[in-house]
Motif scaffolding. Structure first.
Motif, mmCIF file in Angstrom:
data_model
loop_
_atom_site.group_PDB
_atom_site.id
_atom_site.type_symbol
_atom_site.label_atom_id
_atom_site.label_comp_id
_atom_site.label_asym_id
_atom_site.label_seq_id
_atom_site.Cartn_x
_atom_site.Cartn_y
_atom_site.Cartn_z
ATOM 1 N N VAL A 80 0.844 -1.194 0.000
ATOM 2 C CA VAL A 80 0.000 0.000 0.000
ATOM 3 C C VAL A 80 0.884 1.250 0.000
ATOM 4 C CG1 VAL A 80 -1.642 1.350 1.383
ATOM 5 C CG2 VAL A 80 -2.008 -1.100 1.027
ATOM 6 N N ARG A 81 1.963 1.235 0.795
ATOM 7 C CA ARG A 81 2.875 2.389 0.850
ATOM 8 C C ARG A 81 3.494 2.694 -0.506
ATOM 9 N NH1 ARG A 81 4.924 -0.213 5.450
ATOM 10 N NH2 ARG A 81 3.909 0.635 7.271
ATOM 11 N N ARG A 82 3.572 1.707 -1.345
ATOM 12 C CA ARG A 82 4.190 1.868 -2.666
ATOM 13 C C ARG A 82 3.143 1.978 -3.774
ATOM 14 N NH1 ARG A 82 7.211 -0.377 0.947
ATOM 15 N NH2 ARG A 82 9.451 0.035 0.954
ATOM 16 N N ASP A 83 1.910 2.242 -3.404
ATOM 17 C CA ASP A 83 0.814 2.465 -4.357
ATOM 18 C C ASP A 83 0.581 1.277 -5.276
ATOM 19 O OD1 ASP A 83 0.399 5.066 -3.369
ATOM 20 O OD2 ASP A 83 1.941 5.873 -4.697
ATOM 21 N N VAL A 84 0.642 0.080 -4.728
ATOM 22 C CA VAL A 84 0.432 -1.142 -5.506
ATOM 23 C C VAL A 84 -1.057 -1.448 -5.587
ATOM 24 C CG1 VAL A 84 0.749 -3.666 -5.449
ATOM 25 C CG2 VAL A 84 2.699 -2.146 -5.078
ATOM 26 N N VAL A 85 -1.477 -1.957 -6.730
ATOM 27 C CA VAL A 85 -2.803 -2.529 -6.908
ATOM 28 C C VAL A 85 -2.576 -3.931 -7.475
ATOM 29 C CG1 VAL A 85 -3.123 -1.555 -9.226
ATOM 30 C CG2 VAL A 85 -5.108 -2.202 -7.883
ATOM 31 N N ILE A 86 -3.325 -4.897 -6.974
ATOM 32 C CA ILE A 86 -3.164 -6.284 -7.417
ATOM 33 C C ILE A 86 -4.326 -6.654 -8.328
ATOM 34 C CG2 ILE A 86 -3.051 -8.702 -6.699
ATOM 35 C CD1 ILE A 86 -1.973 -7.606 -3.972
ATOM 36 N N LEU A 87 -3.991 -7.100 -9.526
ATOM 37 C CA LEU A 87 -4.979 -7.591 -10.483
ATOM 38 C C LEU A 87 -4.759 -9.086 -10.661
ATOM 39 C CD1 LEU A 87 -4.667 -4.831 -13.236
ATOM 40 C CD2 LEU A 87 -6.308 -4.945 -11.373
ATOM 41 N N THR A 88 -5.845 -9.829 -10.804
ATOM 42 C CA THR A 88 -5.730 -11.269 -11.037
ATOM 43 C C THR A 88 -6.469 -11.648 -12.309
ATOM 44 O OG1 THR A 88 -7.678 -11.734 -9.680
ATOM 45 C CG2 THR A 88 -5.534 -11.813 -8.573
ATOM 46 N N ASP A 89 -5.902 -12.607 -13.029
ATOM 47 C CA ASP A 89 -6.527 -13.129 -14.247
ATOM 48 C C ASP A 89 -6.227 -14.618 -14.311
ATOM 49 O OD1 ASP A 89 -7.108 -14.023 -16.845
ATOM 50 O OD2 ASP A 89 -6.715 -12.055 -17.712
ATOM 51 N N THR A 90 -7.261 -15.417 -14.079
ATOM 52 C CA THR A 90 -7.091 -16.875 -14.090
ATOM 53 C C THR A 90 -7.974 -17.534 -15.136
ATOM 54 O OG1 THR A 90 -8.742 -17.100 -12.349
ATOM 55 C CG2 THR A 90 -6.439 -16.971 -11.646
ATOM 56 N N ASP A 91 -8.378 -16.774 -16.155
ATOM 57 C CA ASP A 91 -9.259 -17.323 -17.185
ATOM 58 C C ASP A 91 -8.756 -16.974 -18.583
ATOM 59 O OD1 ASP A 91 -11.300 -18.384 -18.660
ATOM 60 O OD2 ASP A 91 -12.830 -16.981 -17.966
ATOM 61 N N PRO A 92 -7.877 -17.814 -19.153
ATOM 62 C CA PRO A 92 -7.352 -17.521 -20.493
ATOM 63 C C PRO A 92 -8.438 -17.519 -21.567
ATOM 64 C CG PRO A 92 -6.215 -19.412 -19.516
ATOM 65 C CD PRO A 92 -7.315 -19.011 -18.572
ATOM 66 N N ALA A 93 -9.570 -18.177 -21.324
ATOM 67 C CA ALA A 93 -10.649 -18.237 -22.319
ATOM 68 C C ALA A 93 -11.362 -16.892 -22.462
ATOM 69 C CB ALA A 93 -11.653 -19.318 -21.938
ATOM 70 N N SER A 94 -11.260 -16.046 -21.449
ATOM 71 C CA SER A 94 -11.895 -14.735 -21.475
ATOM 72 C C SER A 94 -10.817 -13.682 -21.191
ATOM 73 C CB SER A 94 -12.993 -14.677 -20.413
ATOM 74 O OG SER A 94 -13.586 -13.406 -20.405
ATOM 75 N N PRO A 95 -9.998 -13.381 -22.196
ATOM 76 C CA PRO A 95 -8.821 -12.550 -21.948
ATOM 77 C C PRO A 95 -9.148 -11.105 -21.548
ATOM 78 C CG PRO A 95 -9.050 -13.017 -24.293
ATOM 79 C CD PRO A 95 -10.120 -13.786 -23.588
ATOM 80 N N SER A 96 -8.523 -10.675 -20.469
ATOM 81 C CA SER A 96 -8.648 -9.292 -19.992
ATOM 82 C C SER A 96 -7.720 -8.402 -20.812
ATOM 83 C CB SER A 96 -8.245 -9.224 -18.521
ATOM 84 O OG SER A 96 -6.867 -9.556 -18.385
#
Length: 152
Positions: A80-96
């Motif tokens: 948080v101190r380093r302004d991080v945001v975590i994104l997750t993508d576990t579905d290759p069939a529906s690409p983000s």
């Protein structure tokens, strides 16, 4: 480009938590850093605001994905101190947007800086300590540290 509702909500909640602690002068629970599903979120939404960590896998059951998520939950305050945001993508069939742009294969952790540039790609889980050490070497982070020191 305006932020997507989910990204905007995450940013607002994080800011509200920081303001609440500042206003009361009391520390509450450690800051939360809830992962955001990458689906429907554009990496451009975070330009100059956050440092995205994108965790990819072909399934949420991937042991490396699960290990990485446990690692990220160990010390959210440092992220948080380093302004991080975590994104997750576990579905290759529906690409983000992130999957289309970063093109991972299987498990991958990708760390971007605030300027949207990929700084690290890792095929194995990393600890928060390793991630923080890498971020602290980024030129933009070094400038933030200098600005903070000069500002008092």
């Amino acid at each position: 480009m305006p932020m997507k509702p989910l990204a905007a909500l995450a940013t607002i909640l994080a800011a509200a938590a920081i303001l609440a602690v500042a206003a009361t002068g009391q520390e509450t629970a450690p800051p939360m850093l809830a992962p955001i599903p990458a689906e429907g979120v554009a990496l451009a939404d975070f330009l100059w605001l956050k440092r995205p960590i994108v965790v990819f896998a072909d399934s949420p059951n991937d042991p490396a994905f699960q290990a990485q998520m446990r690692n990220l939950a160990e010390d959210p305050a440092e992220l948080v101190r380093r302004d991080v945001v975590i994104l997750t993508d576990t579905d290759p069939a529906s690409p983000s947007d992130a999957r289309q742009r970063l093109r991972p294969r299987g498990f991958s952790m990708v760390l971007l800086d605030k300027d949207g540039v990929v700084k690290q790609r890792k095929p194995l889980p990393w600890s928060v300590r390793e991630i923080v050490h890498a971020i602290d070497r980024f030129p933009l982070r070094q400038q933030e540290i200098r600005d903070r020191q000069e500002g008092g």
